[in-house]
Design an enzyme around this catalytic site. Structure first.
Site, PDB file in Angstrom:
ATOM      1  CD  GLN A 102      -2.577  -1.082   2.821  1.00 54.11           C
ATOM      2  OE1 GLN A 102      -3.622  -0.443   2.870  1.00 54.11           O
ATOM      3  NE2 GLN A 102      -1.887  -1.747   3.709  1.00 54.11           N
ATOM      4  CB  VAL A 104       3.086   5.790  -2.416  1.00 53.68           C
ATOM      5  CG1 VAL A 104       1.699   5.369  -2.793  1.00 53.68           C
ATOM      6  CG2 VAL A 104       3.053   7.012  -1.406  1.00 53.68           C
ATOM      7  CG  HIS A 120      -2.796   2.484  -2.041  1.00 53.40           C
ATOM      8  ND1 HIS A 120      -2.528   2.361  -0.643  1.00 53.40           N
ATOM      9  CD2 HIS A 120      -4.022   1.934  -2.439  1.00 53.40           C
ATOM     10  CE1 HIS A 120      -3.794   1.618  -0.197  1.00 53.40           C
ATOM     11  NE2 HIS A 120      -4.344   1.441  -1.440  1.00 53.40           N
ATOM     12  CB  CYS A 128      -1.572  14.723 -17.386  1.00 54.02           C
ATOM     13  SG  CYS A 128      -2.539  15.900 -17.821  1.00 54.02           S
ATOM     14  CB  CYS A 155       0.808  18.237 -17.873  1.00 52.60           C
ATOM     15  SG  CYS A 155       0.945  17.060 -19.027  1.00 52.60           S
ATOM     16  CB  SER A 196      -3.857   0.580  10.618  1.00 53.48           C
ATOM     17  OG  SER A 196      -4.401   0.997   9.351  1.00 53.48           O
ATOM     18  CD  GLU A 222      -1.333  -0.070  16.818  1.00 56.24           C
ATOM     19  OE1 GLU A 222      -0.951   0.689  17.929  1.00 56.24           O
ATOM     20  OE2 GLU A 222      -1.750   0.689  16.168  1.00 56.24           O
TER      21      GLU A 222
HETATM   22  C1  BV8 Z   1     -11.464   2.982  -3.392  1.00 61.13           C
HETATM   23  C2  BV8 Z   1      -1.989   6.801  -1.413  1.00 61.13           C
HETATM   24  C3  BV8 Z   1     -13.481   2.392  -4.646  1.00 61.13           C
HETATM   25  C4  BV8 Z   1      -1.978   8.152  -1.173  1.00 61.13           C
HETATM   26  C5  BV8 Z   1      -3.772   5.867   0.147  1.00 61.13           C
HETATM   27  C6  BV8 Z   1     -16.265   2.486   4.333  1.00 61.13           C
HETATM   28  C7  BV8 Z   1     -15.818   1.055   4.297  1.00 61.13           C
HETATM   29  C8  BV8 Z   1     -14.690   0.599   3.293  1.00 61.13           C
HETATM   30  C9  BV8 Z   1     -14.238   1.283   2.541  1.00 61.13           C
HETATM   31  C10 BV8 Z   1     -14.470   2.657   2.425  1.00 61.13           C
HETATM   32  C11 BV8 Z   1     -15.268   3.197   3.313  1.00 61.13           C
HETATM   33  N1  BV8 Z   1     -15.288   4.538   3.145  1.00 61.13           N
HETATM   34  C12 BV8 Z   1     -14.443   4.740   2.214  1.00 61.13           C
HETATM   35  C13 BV8 Z   1     -13.994   3.723   1.803  1.00 61.13           C
HETATM   36  C14 BV8 Z   1     -13.121   3.496   0.704  1.00 61.13           C
HETATM   37  C15 BV8 Z   1     -11.592   4.037   0.970  1.00 61.13           C
HETATM   38  C16 BV8 Z   1     -11.227   3.534   2.411  1.00 61.13           C
HETATM   39  O1  BV8 Z   1     -11.019   2.239   2.812  1.00 61.13           O
HETATM   40  N2  BV8 Z   1     -11.469   4.261   3.395  1.00 61.13           N
HETATM   41  C17 BV8 Z   1     -10.832   4.053   4.883  1.00 61.13           C
HETATM   42  C18 BV8 Z   1     -10.213   5.016   5.532  1.00 61.13           C
HETATM   43  C19 BV8 Z   1     -12.250   3.556   5.477  1.00 61.13           C
HETATM   44  N3  BV8 Z   1     -10.983   3.533   0.102  1.00 61.13           N
HETATM   45  C20 BV8 Z   1     -10.573   4.194  -1.064  1.00 61.13           C
HETATM   46  O2  BV8 Z   1     -11.177   5.339  -1.343  1.00 61.13           O
HETATM   47  C21 BV8 Z   1      -9.774   3.401  -1.931  1.00 61.13           C
HETATM   48  N4  BV8 Z   1     -10.519   3.377  -3.237  1.00 61.13           N
HETATM   49  O3  BV8 Z   1     -12.039   2.113  -2.602  1.00 61.13           O
HETATM   50  O4  BV8 Z   1     -12.045   2.905  -4.717  1.00 61.13           O
HETATM   51  C22 BV8 Z   1     -14.235   3.773  -4.313  1.00 61.13           C
HETATM   52  C23 BV8 Z   1     -14.298   4.664  -5.331  1.00 61.13           C
HETATM   53  C24 BV8 Z   1     -15.091   5.855  -4.926  1.00 61.13           C
HETATM   54  C25 BV8 Z   1     -15.687   5.871  -3.434  1.00 61.13           C
HETATM   55  C26 BV8 Z   1     -15.481   4.782  -2.699  1.00 61.13           C
HETATM   56  C27 BV8 Z   1     -14.585   3.499  -3.169  1.00 61.13           C
HETATM   57  C28 BV8 Z   1      -8.286   4.142  -2.356  1.00 61.13           C
HETATM   58  C29 BV8 Z   1      -7.507   4.078  -1.025  1.00 61.13           C
HETATM   59  C30 BV8 Z   1      -6.161   4.409  -1.280  1.00 61.13           C
HETATM   60  C31 BV8 Z   1      -5.864   5.675  -0.409  1.00 61.13           C
HETATM   61  N5  BV8 Z   1      -4.443   5.946  -0.574  1.00 61.13           N
HETATM   62  N6  BV8 Z   1      -2.207   6.159  -0.137  1.00 61.13           N
HETATM   63  C32 BV8 Z   1      -0.756   8.627  -0.321  1.00 61.13           C
HETATM   64  O5  BV8 Z   1      -0.075   7.697   0.375  1.00 61.13           O
HETATM   65  O6  BV8 Z   1      -0.337   9.924  -0.139  1.00 61.13           O
HETATM   66  S1  BV8 Z   1      -3.951   4.999   1.461  1.00 61.13           S
HETATM   67  C33 BV8 Z   1      -2.727   5.291   2.716  1.00 61.13           C
HETATM   68  O7  BV8 Z   1      -3.467   4.495   4.155  1.00 61.13           O
HETATM   69  C34 BV8 Z   1      -1.397   4.763   2.601  1.00 61.13           C
HETATM   70  O8  BV8 Z   1      -1.235   3.838   1.230  1.00 61.13           O
HETATM   71  C35 BV8 Z   1      -1.387   3.587   3.667  1.00 61.13           C
HETATM   72  O9  BV8 Z   1      -0.572   2.770   3.486  1.00 61.13           O
HETATM   73  C36 BV8 Z   1      -2.692   2.983   3.712  1.00 61.13           C
HETATM   74  C37 BV8 Z   1      -3.242   2.514   4.921  1.00 61.13           C
HETATM   75  O10 BV8 Z   1      -2.589   2.897   5.860  1.00 61.13           O
HETATM   76  P1  BV8 Z   1      -1.483   1.561   6.549  1.00 61.13           P
HETATM   77  O11 BV8 Z   1      -0.448   1.552   5.519  1.00 61.13           O
HETATM   78  O12 BV8 Z   1      -1.994   0.573   7.172  1.00 61.13           O
HETATM   79  O13 BV8 Z   1      -0.565   2.829   7.685  1.00 61.13           O
HETATM   80  P2  BV8 Z   1      -1.264   3.163   9.173  1.00 61.13           P
HETATM   81  O14 BV8 Z   1      -0.475   4.136   9.579  1.00 61.13           O
HETATM   82  O15 BV8 Z   1      -2.546   3.276   9.082  1.00 61.13           O
HETATM   83  O16 BV8 Z   1      -0.946   1.816   9.864  1.00 61.13           O
HETATM   84  C38 BV8 Z   1       0.631   1.380  10.250  1.00 61.13           C
HETATM   85  C39 BV8 Z   1       0.377   0.167  10.853  1.00 61.13           C
HETATM   86  O17 BV8 Z   1       1.614  -0.158  10.993  1.00 61.13           O
HETATM   87  C40 BV8 Z   1      -0.303   0.283  12.230  1.00 61.13           C
HETATM   88  O18 BV8 Z   1      -1.249  -0.873  12.640  1.00 61.13           O
HETATM   89  C41 BV8 Z   1       0.915   0.343  13.295  1.00 61.13           C
HETATM   90  O19 BV8 Z   1       0.692  -0.700  14.559  1.00 61.13           O
HETATM   91  C42 BV8 Z   1       1.958  -0.675  12.414  1.00 61.13           C
HETATM   92  N7  BV8 Z   1       3.371  -0.383  12.728  1.00 61.13           N
HETATM   93  C43 BV8 Z   1       3.893   0.980  13.138  1.00 61.13           C
HETATM   94  N8  BV8 Z   1       5.298   0.941  13.197  1.00 61.13           N
HETATM   95  C44 BV8 Z   1       5.581  -0.571  12.965  1.00 61.13           C
HETATM   96  C45 BV8 Z   1       4.218  -1.322  12.385  1.00 61.13           C
HETATM   97  N9  BV8 Z   1       4.300  -2.560  12.298  1.00 61.13           N
HETATM   98  C46 BV8 Z   1       5.471  -3.254  12.283  1.00 61.13           C
HETATM   99  N10 BV8 Z   1       6.765  -2.598  12.667  1.00 61.13           N
HETATM  100  C47 BV8 Z   1       6.775  -1.352  12.771  1.00 61.13           C
HETATM  101  N11 BV8 Z   1       7.922  -1.000  13.265  1.00 61.13           N
HETATM  102 ZN    ZN Z   2      -1.269  16.593 -19.784  1.00 63.15          ZN
END
Ligand code: BV8
Ligand code: ZN
Length: 249
Positions: A102, A104, A120, A128, A155, A196, A222
């Site tokens: 996930q 980038v 992602h 663009c 662009c 997460s 966690e």
């Molecule tokens: C889509 C790119 C169809 C940008 C990112 C309700 C239910 C289900 C889905 C949805 C809903 N409401 C909305 C949605 C859809 C939405 C979604 O899932 N929302 C969530 C918040 C509920 N999803 C979307 O919109 C996706 N598209 O579904 O298309 C659609 C179309 C139109 C309308 C609706 C749906 C697109 C999702 C992509 C978003 N872009 N990134 C950028 O990076 O700038 S997501 C972003 O969050 C990152 O990619 C990141 O990777 C991702 C997930 O987060 P995590 O990677 O898990 O990171 P996080 O910080 O959360 O957690 C870190 C974890 O690591 C923790 O557990 C921590 O304990 C652990 N940790 C920390 N240190 C360590 C460790 N583990 C091990 N070792 C360590 N040292």
């Molecule tokens: Zn263009």
């Protein structure tokens, strides 16, 4: 307890025909790249879900680019950590490894992993915003710290450029989703590392793997919504746990 778990997971990895991996921001945490939902947050008092959206870019393209340049600077100064490196060596020591990320930040590529699905997108590419097809690879072009409030890049067609990442509310590339789902379905062992498990469709992959009989192993510091589904939970940092597994292969 952890020792026995590590032995058990290593034994299953050794005999697995196919291993699939899903990583999230947590695997890059020990490289100094902030996670999305961790205590250090990502940037000033904004949350990622405020800025990583097409609406935010339409409303404040300069602010969004400032955020992404800030992240590029952080990532540009970061190096792959022992977790990324151990994973890249799994590609050579295990029969078949598919890495779905996930993230980038491009740190898996820099660690030497090859078989990667970037669900992602990638922060080092720009594309663009009007869809003329232009994609610009800016890998390694680390923006200067004093960049300040710089103009939004344009662009060649005159439209704005945007980061080539998938924002919330945007659909993922169906070909990548399909490849990730096939990797989950075909896995004998599915490692879920540093996520997460909140963001879909990525967060749905572990249950796809589990339904097809894979051993689902969560590596996290966690509990997450996935913990109850996982067959094995290895509680600890990825940069410690993954080398400890590798040492048992
Ligand atoms: C889509 C790119 C169809 C940008 C990112 C309700 C239910 C289900 C889905 C949805 C809903 N409401 C909305 C949605 C859809 C939405 C979604 O899932 N929302 C969530 C918040 C509920 N999803 C979307 O919109 C996706 N598209 O579904 O298309 C659609 C179309 C139109 C309308 C609706 C749906 C697109 C999702 C992509 C978003 N872009 N990134 C950028 O990076 O700038 S997501 C972003 O969050 C990152 O990619 C990141 O990777 C991702 C997930 O987060 P995590 O990677 O898990 O990171 P996080 O910080 O959360 O957690 C870190 C974890 O690591 C923790 O557990 C921590 O304990 C652990 N940790 C920390 N240190 C360590 C460790 N583990 C091990 N070792 C360590 N040292
Ligand atoms: Zn263009």
């Amino acid at each position: 307890m952890l020792d026995n778990q590590l032995d058990g997971v290593a034994a299953r990895l050794r005999t697995a025909r196919a291993v699939s991996v899903l990583t999230g921001a947590g695997i890059s945490a020990e490289s100094g790249v902030p996670t999305f939902r961790g205590k250090d947050g990502l940037w000033r008092n904004y949350s990622a879900t405020d800025l990583a959206t097409p609406e935010a870019f339409a409303r404040a393209p300069q602010l969004v680019w400032e955020w992404y340049r800030w992240r590029r600077r952080l990532i540009g100064q970061a190096s792959p950590n022992a977790g990324h490196l151990a994973l890249s060596r799994f590609e050579r020591s295990l029969t078949h490894v598919e890495l779905v990320t996930q993230n980038v930040d491009g740190l898996h590529q820099r660690a030497g992993s090859r078989n990667i699905v970037e669900l992602h997108g990638n922060i080092w590419r720009a594309r663009c915003a009007e869809g003329c097809g232009a994609v610009i690879d800016e890998a390694g072009v680390v923006p200067p710290a004093d960049a300040g409030r710089v103009a939004v890049p344009l662009c060649a067609c005159g439209a704005r450029l945007r980061p080539d990442v998938v924002w919330f509310g945007e659909s993922l590339d169906p070909a990548l989703v399909d490849r990730a789902a096939r990797a989950a379905r075909g896995a004998d062992v599915f490692l879920v590392i540093g996520t997460s498990a909140l963001v879909y469709p990525a967060a749905g992959l572990p249950s796809v793997a589990s339904r097809e009989g894979a051993l689902v192993v969560e590596i996290n510091i966690e509990d997450t919504p996935l913990t109850s589904l996982a067959d094995v939970t290895l509680r600890g940092p990825a940069a410690v746990i993954l080398p400890a597994i590798e040492a048992r292969l």
